[in-house]
Design a protein around this motif. Structure first.
Motif, short mmCIF file in Angstrom:
data_model
loop_
_atom_site.label_atom_id
_atom_site.label_comp_id
_atom_site.label_asym_id
_atom_site.label_seq_id
_atom_site.Cartn_x
_atom_site.Cartn_y
_atom_site.Cartn_z
N UNK A 79 0.83 -1.21 0.00
CA UNK A 79 0.00 0.00 0.00
C UNK A 79 0.86 1.26 0.00
N UNK A 80 2.14 1.11 0.04
CA UNK A 80 3.02 2.26 0.04
C UNK A 80 3.20 2.88 1.40
N UNK A 81 2.60 2.29 2.41
CA UNK A 81 2.75 2.86 3.76
C UNK A 81 3.79 2.04 4.52
N UNK A 82 3.49 1.75 5.77
CA UNK A 82 4.49 1.04 6.58
C UNK A 82 4.58 -0.43 6.16
N UNK A 83 5.70 -1.03 6.54
CA UNK A 83 5.95 -2.43 6.17
C UNK A 83 5.00 -3.34 6.94
N UNK A 84 4.38 -4.26 6.22
CA UNK A 84 3.42 -5.17 6.84
C UNK A 84 4.17 -6.28 7.59
N UNK A 85 3.94 -6.41 8.90
CA UNK A 85 4.64 -7.48 9.65
C UNK A 85 4.27 -8.87 9.15
N UNK A 86 3.02 -9.01 8.69
CA UNK A 86 2.62 -10.32 8.16
C UNK A 86 3.42 -10.69 6.94
N UNK A 140 6.41 -9.56 6.26
CA UNK A 140 7.78 -9.85 6.68
C UNK A 140 7.88 -11.30 7.16
N UNK A 141 6.88 -11.69 7.97
CA UNK A 141 6.87 -13.07 8.48
C UNK A 141 6.78 -14.07 7.33
N UNK A 142 5.95 -13.71 6.33
CA UNK A 142 5.82 -14.60 5.17
C UNK A 142 7.13 -14.70 4.41
N UNK A 143 7.83 -13.56 4.31
CA UNK A 143 9.12 -13.58 3.61
C UNK A 143 10.12 -14.48 4.32
N UNK A 178 9.22 -18.05 3.67
CA UNK A 178 9.61 -18.48 2.32
C UNK A 178 11.12 -18.73 2.26
N UNK A 179 11.87 -17.82 2.90
CA UNK A 179 13.33 -17.97 2.88
C UNK A 179 13.75 -19.29 3.51
N UNK A 180 13.13 -19.60 4.64
CA UNK A 180 13.51 -20.83 5.34
C UNK A 180 13.06 -22.05 4.55
#
Lengths: 640, 197
Positions: free
Chosen positions: A50-57, A59-62, A65-67
């Motif tokens: 949305x162009x606003x603050x970073x979504x913690x959800x 971040x958690x999903x990222x 995925x990385x793991x």
């Protein structure tokens, strides 16, 4: 005109429809540079759609995925990369290990023996160093589990001598073998030891010792060269090298003696054979002599069962400056590269005062320099290189000519050009294994053995008398003078039984008048060393002291007299070149090689016959430690 | 892309209105001509040109310079036209006027005599009746002066496809215009320096 071209011409010349009035103004009014978005990274757009603050959800999903995806992919990629040939440095190893060293089975530690015989273990990732005790010699071999390191201990308590296993964790030792000779390898099951026994000169034997039964088996006798015996990874076979009729022979032998295979067709000298961790290959350094040049490459020969399969193939070219250590079970061949910056340097001096009149300058860059000498007129310097005696211009450093030394196998320390200019004396061992003082005719290149002597290392420091009729040399704590005509040596120093056994005598130099020979007489006591320059008449009747020096380090490493005999130049095995009057005056520094390299040291000073220059050798090797992986052709093919 | 266009682009991407205006002034006529010939109506061409440039300004920061600016511009214009065509498929608005009638009459150009003007009108009419793909190829390559590679980029096809389409176009045009050629006259179509069909 061709109709097709005409059509093209018509199409290209199609008129432009006129632009509507006012269109440009409307379009300009539409320009909304607010619509020109600031560029955002893909990651930012994904994390904050949305162009606003970073979504913690998100971040958690990222992270999830990385793991779940990226790490397994990365692991696979790492495995894939490891299948290709790779060379990497071990920057954490900053200690010099001149002879032996080994990477632990897991590659996490490197153990080696330093110049002062300390066993040092280095953590390859952090560089942390641990000293596991002194008096260490021979090979360094890790146990299969990486918890112990086998080395040979020669000093200290009687109970501590022999081949010992040193605990990596505690540093405690346990003796494996009491009388190892020269320890080389320890089998992975911990039950067998390979060592080399030297019986005389260059006569070596390969000894297999069983630690359970204390049985000793001689696998090979009179190998003719250092055999470098090594166990196969499973410990059921042994490889070693011999020299037979001038040819290097690689041996493959079962430890129980049931099978023995040789490879004798290699066109050069085989050294340092090492088994690959899977036992499929033996890699060795092969030196081949070209015209005035010696090539040294890394070769590999395949092993199938108790046979060699095919012929050796070169796998890494031009490894002249490489010294291999071991091939760890994790697949890394660890080796050392030595950058050789030394050579022969010259420095102008005032013949009357001995003071330097200029800075040292490098005449030639050379490695492993053990001998050189001035020509009688001071215009040339002779030294050895690649199986030749070469003559170098003392002013330009250019090689003027060379004489073959093909009949000489090893050349020892010390070289002297006769004052009449006809012959050069040097010491060495010829192809017939005769050691001694040799003479080479400067014009014809003919070589003759003047004094046959026994010894594996021929460092006799021969020096000509001013009348070119005699040569003085040192051997086994005595100084001898030999008449060139009859070749009969005569000892001029007192008999050893009449001297203090702690006194050593070495490095003779004829006095300018030819009536005496000066030499170093040293005495080593606990924590101190005293060295004197004594001068003994050639009839052995009179001896006088012309210089004395003491210190914890070597006081006098090597020396030479000025042509008028009023000064002596000497080095102490460090960067300084020192001069001292022979009438008992105080020594003073005349030069330094501090800008050559951090570990450079000067030695073997030679005063020119004209007295206006001093030449000296500089040894400087700067080491780096590297590992190679997957460099065998079979490994590459498997990767492809 | 010449250095002037590159400088203007950089400034426009940093929200410099003057630079954007200059870019517009340099390129709007080309875009308008392209769309005017395709859509067959002046008001539609005006609208499509406006849409094209609105898209240009909104996506200017995505232009990375991997192609010429004019190529990128034509690609946007082409997409606008395709969208417009889809929206108006089957309607009466889709019937084009004959743009060349007015243009050829107003701009004699190389057509110095009546016969040539007549031939030119026939040719443009024939082009207008080509399949959409072939028509686009002719418009971009000949009318708009793009190279074969640029034409291929705008249309999203391979350069070889563009060459093939042009060969087909010439076959069609020769038949429609009643030209007769001997085999020896069938020579390669010179397209641009260094390129050949």
């Amino acid at each position: 005109m061709n109709m097709q071209k005409k059509i093209e011409q018509y199409l290209r010349a199609a008129p432009k429809p006129p632009v509507s009035d006012g269109l440009l103004e409307r379009l300009q009014a539409d320009i909304s540079l607010g619509a020109v978005k600031t560029h955002r990274s893909s990651l930012r757009r994904w994390l904050a759609p949305a162009g606003r603050s970073v979504s913690p959800w998100r971040v958690a999903a990222a992270v999830a995925i990385a793991v779940a995806v990226l790490l397994p992919l990365g692991y696979g990629a790492t495995k894939l990369i490891r299948r290709f040939a790779a060379i990497s440095q071990l920057p954490t190893i900053t200690v010099d290990f001149p002879e032996s060293g080994a990477l632990s089975p897991d590659g996490r530690h490197f153990a080696g023996i330093t110049w002062n015989t300390e066993l040092v273990v280095i953590d390859t990732s952090t560089g942390e160093q641990r000293n596991l005790g002194g008096n260490s010699f021979g090979g360094v071999v890790w146990s299969a589990d990486g918890r112990e390191i086998a080395v040979e201990k020669r000093g200290g308590d009687e109970e501590q001598r022999g081949v010992v296993a040193v605990s990596l964790e505690t540093g405690e030792t346990r003796r494996l073998l009491r009388d190892p000779h020269f320890f080389e390898d320890w089998s992975q099951d911990g039950k067998l030891i390979l060592s080399v026994q030297r019986t005389a000169g260059t006569v070596y034997s390969v000894i297999l010792s069983n630690l359970d039964s204390t049985e000793r088996t001689v696998l090979a006798e009179d190998t003719g060269c250092w055999p470098s015996p090594r166990f196969s990874p499973r410990g059921d076979r042994v490889s070693y090298v011999t020299e037979e009729a001038g040819h290097s022979v690689l041996h493959l032998q079962e430890v129980d003696g049931t099978s023995h295979t040789k490879y004798s067709d290699f066109p050069g000298a085989i050294t340092q054979p090492i088994w690959s961790p899977d036992g499929s290959h033996i890699v060795f350094t092969g030196a081949q002599r070209g015209i005035n040049v010696q090539f040294k490459d890394l070769w590999a020969v395949q092993v199938q069962g108790n046979q060699f399969a095919g012929v050796p193939i070169p796998v890494v070219p031009n490894v002249e400056q490489i010294a291999c250590y071991n091939w760890s079970r994790n697949g890394q061949l660890v080796y050392r590269i030595g950058f050789r910056l030394g050579g022969i340097f010259t420095m102008p001096v005032d013949p009357r005062t001995g003071q330097a009149t200029g800075s040292p300058r490098q005449l030639v860059r050379r490695s492993n320099l053990n001998s050189f000498c001035w020509s009688p007129d001071g215009g040339q310097v002779a030294t050895t290189q690649g199986g030749e005696m070469i003559f170098i211009s003392a002013s330009s450093g250019e090689t003027i000519r060379g004489l073959s030394l093909s009949g000489i196998k090893n050349i020892g320390r010390g070289m002297s050009w006769s004052p009449d200019g006809r012959e050069i004396a040097f010491c060495g061992i010829d192809n017939a294994k005769r050691a001694g003082v040799f003479l080479i005719a400067v014009e014809s290149g003919d070589v003759r053995l003047l004094v046959p002597l026994e010894g594996a290392i021929a460092n006799y420091d021969p020096t000509w008398s001013p009348d070119s009729k005699a040569i003085a040399y040192a051997r086994k704590n005595n100084v001898y003078v030999v008449n060139v005509e009859d070749g009969t040596p005569r000892r001029i120093t007192a008999p050893p039984e009449e001297r203090d056994p702690n006194v050593y005598v070495t490095r003779p130099v004829f006095s300018p008048d030819g009536r005496s020979v000066a030499y170093i007489a040293g005495q080593r006591t606990r924590g101190n060393r005293m060295e004197r320059i004594l001068m003994t008449t050639i009839d052995g009747q009179g001896t006088k002291e012309i210089f004395r020096k003491e210190g914890r380090e070597t006081p006098i490493n090597i020396f030479d007299l000025s042509p008028d005999g009023r000064h002596m130049v000497y080095t102490r095995g460090n960067k300084r070149i020192l001069c001292a009057p022979t009438d008992g005056g105080k020594a003073f520094r005349i030069g330094s090689i501090s800008d050559v390299g951090k570990d450079a040291w000067a030695w073997m000073p030679k005063w020119s016959p004209r007295g206006d220059a001093i030449a000296f050798a500089v040894t400087c090797e700067e080491y780096q430690y590297w590992v190679m992986e997957n460099f065998l052709p079979a490994a590459k093919a498997a990767a492809q | 892309m010449n250095s002037r266009t590159r400088r203007l682009l950089k400034r426009a991407q940093k929200a410099d209105t003057n630079a954007a205006s200059e870019l517009l002034r340099l390129h709007y006529a080309d875009v308008y001509s392209y769309l005017r010939r395709l859509c067959g109506s002046q008001p539609d061409a005006d609208d499509l040109t406006q849409q094209t440039f609105l898209k240009v300004w909104s996506s200017l920061d995505h232009f990375k310079g991997r192609s010429k600016f004019s190529t990128w511009l034509h690609r946007i214009a082409y997409n606008c036209y395709i969208d417009w065509q889809r929206r108006n498929a089957g309607s009466a608005l889709n019937l084009p006027d004959q743009w060349w009638l007015q243009c050829v009459d107003d701009n004699p150009g190389p057509f110095s005599n009546l016969a040539e003007r007549h031939l030119a009108r026939q040719l443009y009419e024939a082009v207008d009746q080509l399949d959409e793909d072939k028509k686009q190829t002719v418009h971009l390559h000949y009318y708009q002066g793009l190279s074969l590679r640029e034409t291929a980029k705008v249309l999203g096809v391979a350069t070889s496809t563009v060459k093939y389409r042009l060969r087909e176009v010439f076959k069609t045009l020769r038949v429609k215009l009643g030209f007769r050629e001997t085999r020896s006259q069938q020579q390669r179509i010179s397209i641009a320096e260094g390129e050949s069909l």
